[in-house]
Design a protein around this motif. Structure first.
Motif, short mmCIF file in Angstrom:
data_model
loop_
_atom_site.label_atom_id
_atom_site.label_comp_id
_atom_site.label_asym_id
_atom_site.label_seq_id
_atom_site.Cartn_x
_atom_site.Cartn_y
_atom_site.Cartn_z
N ALA A 195 0.83 -1.21 0.00
CA ALA A 195 0.00 0.00 0.00
C ALA A 195 0.86 1.26 0.00
O ALA A 195 0.48 2.28 -0.59
CB ALA A 195 -0.93 0.00 1.21
N ALA A 196 2.01 1.18 0.66
CA ALA A 196 2.92 2.34 0.72
C ALA A 196 3.68 2.55 -0.58
O ALA A 196 4.27 3.61 -0.79
CB ALA A 196 3.89 2.18 1.88
N GLY A 197 3.70 1.53 -1.44
CA GLY A 197 4.36 1.66 -2.74
C GLY A 197 5.79 1.17 -2.81
O GLY A 197 6.59 1.68 -3.60
N ALA A 198 6.13 0.17 -1.97
CA ALA A 198 7.48 -0.41 -2.05
C ALA A 198 7.73 -0.95 -3.46
O ALA A 198 6.84 -1.52 -4.09
CB ALA A 198 7.63 -1.53 -1.03
N ASP A 199 8.95 -0.78 -3.95
CA ASP A 199 9.29 -1.27 -5.29
C ASP A 199 9.29 -2.79 -5.34
O ASP A 199 8.94 -3.39 -6.37
CB ASP A 199 10.66 -0.74 -5.71
CG ASP A 199 10.66 0.77 -5.81
OD1 ASP A 199 10.01 1.30 -6.73
OD2 ASP A 199 11.30 1.42 -4.97
#
Length: 217
Positions: A195-199
């Motif tokens: 959800a936080a957008g980790a690669d």
């Protein structure tokens, strides 16, 4: 080309939850306040001791926050290594990266003295620099400690990757224009990281080495 990796500490390199929870509960007991199950602390940690203690105390008891923080610092130093252990595969990961010439540092919101002591206990001599929470700079996701680590490693942001276990780590990496690897075994889990957008979100330690190898080839 990736030449370095900066790690968070708690929840990715070391499982510190039991000692953090036990110490906080000991502080709460001193003030005759309800304690929390250790499993609850995975949502309390990650933003430094002040936030940890605020969450543990609850809004009704913030009047004793400063006293509780002072007690925590004293007690945690005593209990820092009681139940400490590296997560499965992490020692192998650190050894592989170190032997492959990847520069390693730790940037964490854990108190600085505790972070240095713990990292050197588990991984002696492997990390170029260790930056924990101290008064001279703000906690993550502010970039001061990250930039200090990059400076010590003589690397630019695009030459380094950040690995952590929470949204705070993802935000730190994004703020620093750095790729981020999230670890699903940490305190917050896969959903928060995605959800936080980790690669990347990985399930095992050596997957981190595989990702870094891809950047090097």
């Amino acid at each position: 080309m990736i030449k370095g990796c900066i790690f968070d500490l708690d929840g990715i390199l070391a499982n510190t939850l039991i000692d953090l929870g036990n110490t906080t509960n000991e502080v709460l007991q001193k003030y005759h306040l309800p304690t929390h199950d250790i499993s609850k602390y995975n949502l309390f940690v990650g933003n430094g001791v002040r936030k940890l203690m605020m969450r543990a105390l609850g809004e009704d008891h913030l009047d004793i926050l400063e006293e509780c923080m002072e007690d925590f610092y004293v007690l945690y130093d005593q209990h820092l290594l009681d139940n400490i252990q590296a997560y499965p595969g992490v020692n192998e990961l650190v050894d592989k990266l170190y032997n492959d010439g990847i520069l390693l540092s730790v940037v964490t919101n854990k108190p600085h003295y505790n972070a240095v002591k713990l990292t050197e206990y588990l991984f002696p001599g492997k990390f170029i620099s260790i930056y924990g929470n101290q008064d001279i700079y703000p906690v993550k996701p502010h970039l001061d400690s990250l930039n200090l680590a990059l400076n010590d490693m003589h690397l630019k942001a695009n030459e380094c990757i950040f690995a952590g276990d929470s949204y705070v780590d993802v935000e730190t990496a994004k703020n620093g224009h750095m790729s981020c690897i999230g670890v699903a075994w940490g305190f917050r889990g896969r959903k928060e990281l995605e959800a936080a957008g980790a690669d990347y979100v990985v399930d095992s330690a050596l997957e981190i080495a595989a990702i870094i190898d891809e950047y090097r080839n």
